[in-house]
Design a protein around this motif. Structure first.
Motif, PDB file in Angstrom:
ATOM      1  N   ALA A   1       8.542  -9.095   1.090  1.00  0.00           N
ATOM      2  CA  ALA A   1       7.537 -10.057   0.641  1.00  0.00           C
ATOM      3  C   ALA A   1       6.241  -9.923   1.434  1.00  0.00           C
ATOM      4  O   ALA A   1       5.136  -9.973   0.879  1.00  0.00           O
ATOM      5  N   ARG A   2       6.384  -9.742   2.746  1.00  0.00           N
ATOM      6  CA  ARG A   2       5.188  -9.576   3.560  1.00  0.00           C
ATOM      7  C   ARG A   2       4.450  -8.290   3.199  1.00  0.00           C
ATOM      8  O   ARG A   2       3.214  -8.259   3.146  1.00  0.00           O
ATOM      9  N   GLN A   3       5.187  -7.240   2.937  1.00  0.00           N
ATOM     10  CA  GLN A   3       4.548  -5.987   2.553  1.00  0.00           C
ATOM     11  C   GLN A   3       3.843  -6.131   1.206  1.00  0.00           C
ATOM     12  O   GLN A   3       2.772  -5.564   0.987  1.00  0.00           O
ATOM     13  N   ALA A   4       4.483  -6.877   0.303  1.00  0.00           N
ATOM     14  CA  ALA A   4       3.851  -7.090  -1.011  1.00  0.00           C
ATOM     15  C   ALA A   4       2.544  -7.861  -0.866  1.00  0.00           C
ATOM     16  O   ALA A   4       1.559  -7.589  -1.573  1.00  0.00           O
ATOM     17  N   GLU A   5       2.510  -8.857   0.042  1.00  0.00           N
ATOM     18  CA  GLU A   5       1.270  -9.614   0.256  1.00  0.00           C
ATOM     19  C   GLU A   5       0.167  -8.706   0.802  1.00  0.00           C
ATOM     20  O   GLU A   5      -0.987  -8.771   0.374  1.00  0.00           O
ATOM     21  N   VAL A   6       0.553  -7.843   1.748  1.00  0.00           N
ATOM     22  CA  VAL A   6      -0.435  -6.903   2.287  1.00  0.00           C
ATOM     23  C   VAL A   6      -0.942  -5.981   1.190  1.00  0.00           C
ATOM     24  O   VAL A   6      -2.135  -5.691   1.087  1.00  0.00           O
ATOM     25  N   LEU A   7      -0.030  -5.516   0.330  1.00  0.00           N
ATOM     26  CA  LEU A   7      -0.410  -4.611  -0.741  1.00  0.00           C
ATOM     27  C   LEU A   7      -1.373  -5.288  -1.710  1.00  0.00           C
ATOM     28  O   LEU A   7      -2.359  -4.683  -2.156  1.00  0.00           O
ATOM     29  N   THR A   8      -1.084  -6.534  -2.002  1.00  0.00           N
ATOM     30  CA  THR A   8      -1.967  -7.259  -2.938  1.00  0.00           C
ATOM     31  C   THR A   8      -3.376  -7.368  -2.368  1.00  0.00           C
ATOM     32  O   THR A   8      -4.379  -7.162  -3.063  1.00  0.00           O
ATOM     33  N   GLY A   9      -3.469  -7.666  -1.076  1.00  0.00           N
ATOM     34  CA  GLY A   9      -4.782  -7.759  -0.453  1.00  0.00           C
ATOM     35  C   GLY A   9      -5.505  -6.426  -0.432  1.00  0.00           C
ATOM     36  O   GLY A   9      -6.723  -6.355  -0.646  1.00  0.00           O
TER      37      GLY A   9
ATOM     38  N   ARG B   1      -5.058  -3.874  -2.550  1.00  0.00           N
ATOM     39  CA  ARG B   1      -5.467  -3.486  -3.900  1.00  0.00           C
ATOM     40  C   ARG B   1      -6.665  -4.299  -4.391  1.00  0.00           C
ATOM     41  O   ARG B   1      -7.410  -3.837  -5.266  1.00  0.00           O
ATOM     42  N   ALA B   2      -6.849  -5.535  -3.855  1.00  0.00           N
ATOM     43  CA  ALA B   2      -7.979  -6.361  -4.289  1.00  0.00           C
ATOM     44  C   ALA B   2      -9.310  -5.846  -3.754  1.00  0.00           C
ATOM     45  O   ALA B   2     -10.376  -6.240  -4.254  1.00  0.00           O
ATOM     46  N   ASP B   3      -9.267  -4.981  -2.783  1.00  0.00           N
ATOM     47  CA  ASP B   3     -10.516  -4.434  -2.244  1.00  0.00           C
ATOM     48  C   ASP B   3     -11.212  -3.592  -3.314  1.00  0.00           C
ATOM     49  O   ASP B   3     -10.593  -2.739  -3.947  1.00  0.00           O
ATOM     50  N   PRO B   4     -12.523  -3.822  -3.566  1.00  0.00           N
ATOM     51  CA  PRO B   4     -13.215  -3.089  -4.650  1.00  0.00           C
ATOM     52  C   PRO B   4     -13.188  -1.574  -4.442  1.00  0.00           C
ATOM     53  O   PRO B   4     -13.019  -0.818  -5.410  1.00  0.00           O
ATOM     54  N   LEU B   5     -13.349  -1.117  -3.215  1.00  0.00           N
ATOM     55  CA  LEU B   5     -13.363   0.321  -2.967  1.00  0.00           C
ATOM     56  C   LEU B   5     -12.004   0.946  -3.272  1.00  0.00           C
ATOM     57  O   LEU B   5     -11.914   2.009  -3.904  1.00  0.00           O
ATOM     58  N   VAL B   6     -10.927   0.266  -2.837  1.00  0.00           N
ATOM     59  CA  VAL B   6      -9.594   0.776  -3.100  1.00  0.00           C
ATOM     60  C   VAL B   6      -9.313   0.804  -4.584  1.00  0.00           C
ATOM     61  O   VAL B   6      -8.753   1.764  -5.130  1.00  0.00           O
ATOM     62  N   ARG B   7      -9.761  -0.279  -5.293  1.00  0.00           N
ATOM     63  CA  ARG B   7      -9.530  -0.338  -6.732  1.00  0.00           C
ATOM     64  C   ARG B   7     -10.260   0.782  -7.453  1.00  0.00           C
ATOM     65  O   ARG B   7      -9.738   1.407  -8.379  1.00  0.00           O
TER      66      ARG B   7
ATOM     67  N   GLY C   1      -2.282   7.675 -10.672  1.00  0.00           N
ATOM     68  CA  GLY C   1      -1.048   8.114 -10.013  1.00  0.00           C
ATOM     69  C   GLY C   1      -1.119   8.161  -8.505  1.00  0.00           C
ATOM     70  O   GLY C   1      -0.112   8.444  -7.845  1.00  0.00           O
ATOM     71  N   ALA C   2      -2.316   7.912  -7.930  1.00  0.00           N
ATOM     72  CA  ALA C   2      -2.430   7.937  -6.476  1.00  0.00           C
ATOM     73  C   ALA C   2      -1.695   6.747  -5.870  1.00  0.00           C
ATOM     74  O   ALA C   2      -1.514   5.715  -6.514  1.00  0.00           O
ATOM     75  N   GLN C   3      -1.258   6.910  -4.631  1.00  0.00           N
ATOM     76  CA  GLN C   3      -0.537   5.852  -3.933  1.00  0.00           C
ATOM     77  C   GLN C   3      -1.218   5.540  -2.610  1.00  0.00           C
ATOM     78  O   GLN C   3      -1.906   6.383  -2.032  1.00  0.00           O
ATOM     79  N   ILE C   4      -0.983   4.324  -2.153  1.00  0.00           N
ATOM     80  CA  ILE C   4      -1.506   3.894  -0.863  1.00  0.00           C
ATOM     81  C   ILE C   4      -0.537   4.332   0.220  1.00  0.00           C
ATOM     82  O   ILE C   4       0.661   4.103   0.133  1.00  0.00           O
ATOM     83  N   VAL C   5      -1.061   4.992   1.276  1.00  0.00           N
ATOM     84  CA  VAL C   5      -0.237   5.557   2.335  1.00  0.00           C
ATOM     85  C   VAL C   5      -0.498   4.812   3.632  1.00  0.00           C
ATOM     86  O   VAL C   5      -1.652   4.483   3.950  1.00  0.00           O
TER      87      VAL C   5
ATOM     88  N   PRO D   1       7.408  -1.321  -5.855  1.00  0.00           N
ATOM     89  CA  PRO D   1       6.356  -2.311  -5.636  1.00  0.00           C
ATOM     90  C   PRO D   1       5.959  -2.479  -4.174  1.00  0.00           C
ATOM     91  O   PRO D   1       5.039  -3.226  -3.876  1.00  0.00           O
ATOM     92  N   VAL D   2       6.690  -1.834  -3.227  1.00  0.00           N
ATOM     93  CA  VAL D   2       6.344  -1.983  -1.821  1.00  0.00           C
ATOM     94  C   VAL D   2       5.593  -0.747  -1.403  1.00  0.00           C
ATOM     95  O   VAL D   2       6.169   0.304  -1.240  1.00  0.00           O
ATOM     96  N   VAL D   3       4.264  -0.831  -1.245  1.00  0.00           N
ATOM     97  CA  VAL D   3       3.471   0.360  -0.974  1.00  0.00           C
ATOM     98  C   VAL D   3       2.622   0.251   0.267  1.00  0.00           C
ATOM     99  O   VAL D   3       1.862   1.144   0.568  1.00  0.00           O
ATOM    100  N   ALA D   4       2.692  -0.833   0.995  1.00  0.00           N
ATOM    101  CA  ALA D   4       1.911  -0.943   2.221  1.00  0.00           C
ATOM    102  C   ALA D   4       2.640  -1.860   3.177  1.00  0.00           C
ATOM    103  O   ALA D   4       3.464  -2.671   2.781  1.00  0.00           O
ATOM    104  N   ARG D   5       2.290  -1.755   4.460  1.00  0.00           N
ATOM    105  CA  ARG D   5       2.892  -2.608   5.482  1.00  0.00           C
ATOM    106  C   ARG D   5       1.809  -3.167   6.366  1.00  0.00           C
ATOM    107  O   ARG D   5       0.773  -2.537   6.584  1.00  0.00           O
TER     108      ARG D   5
END
Length: 593
Positions: free
Chosen positions: A527-535, A537-543, A551-555, A566-570
């Motif tokens: 859940a914590r990782q999902a919250e970080v991921l949501t934040g 992805r909301a960044d305009p540059l990342v979007r 197909g790119a992923q966040i590393v 669904p867990v792509v960031a920590r």
């Protein structure tokens, strides 16, 4: 004409080696193969005669001889006519002499080493269609049948499965594993055993009596052991020993001929090793080597004597083996009570490894010296259970923090057990850093501290189970109320209660509650990782980058590991969901970029 008749008539004949002169001619002459003789006897009496026989065994146990006797029994016919297949042949029949001399027209002997092709098998299958000329059966004896090619075996299958009623096949081989199973399934198989050393010794003694040769019983025992169950090898060695002696065959002459060590000196070497006297052991080996003994043979005989002592310790009946000399029997009996089974088995294992080293070493004597040194030092070592018992009794080997060494093992004779007893009786230094007798009870403040304790104790299975399957309902010092997820180990509750009691020196009660409880630690981390991921992805540059590169992923740049949805960031200050700094192998794929 028998040997006595030839001697009386003065007929001059070339010398025949003992292996040919005393080759068995009837089933009564065979030694050590009682099971096969009984099976064939019952089959012949009841008329249940098989169409094909497969004889297998090591060299010299009588495969080819048995095949000839079997062919003779199948075609046995008294001089007066009549008769039937039988293993009882009190005198030579019409076809017996020709079969014994391998010149009967209906008994064909082939060497598969030189008749192993499809063409040879085709000739055989063509010839078996015709009835025998004079005998009851046409018998085909094929020696070393494992050397026939696969194509030739296939060409023989049909004929072997459905042969004419007047045809019998007898195959012999030393490599039964190389014969196709399709051939074996069409044959009645007999495994000819190695002949026991005691039986072989008696057989050699009877031949020496018939040859009017004086021989020491110990010499016959040496020859029987060297033959390793092969009758032909034993007769060849006896022939050589008679020629070597030129008169009376003595043990010393046979020992020199075979390159063996004196059996009594082997026991001396064994006793030196068992009392840990390396100097005496090396000196004895060198003396035997100077007299012509092979180091590998010396170690092999040492292993053989260790095996005899072990057998004698397990069952006293082993002492009645006629192949064992009285000296071996008496001295081995004196060693049985002083040597434990653990010491003997350890000695056996080390000797097996050492023999291989000596056989492959460029300098066998040096390799044998090192093997004996290892054996001597191992003789002073207690076995693992003895060591545990010493530690439990408070008298185990101690170490000092000041670098002091333990007292050396006592010098002198005695068995490993005596050496061990003397070592235990010696004064031992006292530990200068002793652990306290009791430890204070440990209190746990919460569930996270419980998981940390499991990590501290290196109990990874319990740690993972707590993170993935346990939902905390209530926690207080001494009691935990939990709910379990599906798939939880059946023994989790009992294991947790027991280990907590051991770790904290107090009793813990683990209760399974009917309430839902809090999410598992794994769910909380996701859940914590999902919250970080949501934040992120909301960044305009990342979007914009994700839209530009489908197909790119966040590393996670900390360990350069891709995080699948669904867990792509920590979060930067968090660890993997198993509590370690390394992610689970099943969370990631090698195809992620």
């Amino acid at each position: 004409m028998d040997d006595a008749t030839r001697a009386s008539t003065g007929a001059a004949e070339p010398y025949r080696v003992l292996a040919r002169k005393y080759r068995p001619q009837t089933f009564d002459d065979l030694i050590g193969q009682e099971a096969m003789v009984r099976t064939l006897s019952n089959a012949f009496e009841t008329g249940r005669i098989h169409q094909a026989y497969m004889l297998t065994g090591v060299r010299g146990v009588g495969k080819t001889t048995t095949a000839r006797i079997l062919a003779r029994g199948l075609n046995y016919e008294p001089d007066e006519g009549g008769g039937k297949p039988t293993i009882v042949m009190p005198r030579l029949g019409r076809h017996c002499q020709a079969i014994i001399e391998s010149r009967h027209i209906d008994v064909l002997e082939l060497d598969a080493a030189s008749h192993n092709g499809v063409g040879d098998i085709r000739d055989i299958t063509d010839s078996v269609r015709y009835a025998p000329v004079s005998a009851r059966f046409k018998v085909l004896i094929m020696d070393e049948v494992h050397m026939v090619t696969n194509q030739a075996f296939n060409a023989l299958l049909k004929t072997l499965e459905e042969p004419p009623p007047h045809v019998k096949f007898i195959f012999a081989t030393t490599e039964i594993r190389k014969v196709p199973i399709t051939i074996l399934s069409r044959c009645q198989r007999f495994d000819l055993r190695r002949v026991d050393a005691g039986v072989l010794t008696g057989h050699l003694a009877s031949i020496c009596a018939r040859e009017e040769v004086e021989v020491e019983p110990e010499a016959l025992a040496m020859i029987a052991r060297a033959a390793e169950g092969s009758v032909r090898d034993s007769l060849s060695l006896l022939d050589q020993a008679i020629a070597h002696a030129g008169g009376r065959v003595e043990a010393e002459g046979v020992r020199a001929m075979l390159g063996l060590a004196d059996r009594a000196r082997i026991i001396d070497l064994f006793e030196a090793v068992m009392r840990g006297d390396a100097a005496a052991a090396l000196g004895e080996l060198r003396a035997q080597y100077d007299q012509g003994a092979d180091p590998a043979v010396v170690l092999s005989e040492l292993a053989e004597f260790a095996h005899f002592v072990t057998r004698l310790k397990v069952t006293p009946e082993a002492g009645k083996d006629p192949a064992v000399t009285e000296t071996e029997r008496r001295r081995a009996a004196a060693l049985v009570d002083s040597l434990s089974m653990k010491v003997l088995t350890r000695l056996w294992q080390m000797l097996l490894k050492g023999i291989g080293e000596v056989q492959t070493a460029s300098k066998p004597l040096a390799a044998a010296d090192m093997v004996l040194v290892r054996l001597c030092y191992a003789a002073d070592l207690p076995t693992p259970d003895d060591l545990i018992r010493q530690l439990a009794e408070g008298g185990g080997p101690a170490r000092t923090t000041g670098g002091g060494a333990a007292p050396p093992p006592p010098a002198g004779g005695g068995s490993p057990r005596a050496v061990l007893a003397a070592t235990n009786a010696a004064p031992r230094p006292v530990l200068t850093e002793a652990a306290p007798a009791t430890r204070p009870a440990r209190a746990l403040a919460g569930f996270a501290e419980l998981v940390a304790l499991a990590t501290e104790k290196r109990d990874l299975p319990l740690k993972l189970a707590l993170e993935r399957f346990v939902r905390l309902v209530a926690f207080e010092d001494g009691r935990i109320d939990i709910a379990l997820e599906a798939g939880a180990p059946a023994t989790l509750v009992n294991d947790l209660s027991r280990k907590l009691s051991d770790w904290t020196e107090r009793r813990w009660l683990v209760v399974i509650s009917g309430e839902r409880g809090a999410p598992t630690l794994r769910e909380q981390a996701e859940a914590r990782q999902a919250e970080v991921l949501t934040g992120v992805r909301a960044d305009p540059l990342v979007r914009a980058v994700l839209e530009r590169f489908p197909g790119a992923q966040i590393v996670d740049v900390r360990d350069n590991a891709p995080l699948p949805a669904p867990v792509v960031a920590r979060a930067p200050d968090e660890v993997g969901d198993d509590g370690n700094d390394f992610d689970d192998a099943d969370d990631y794929s090698s195809d992620d970029i």
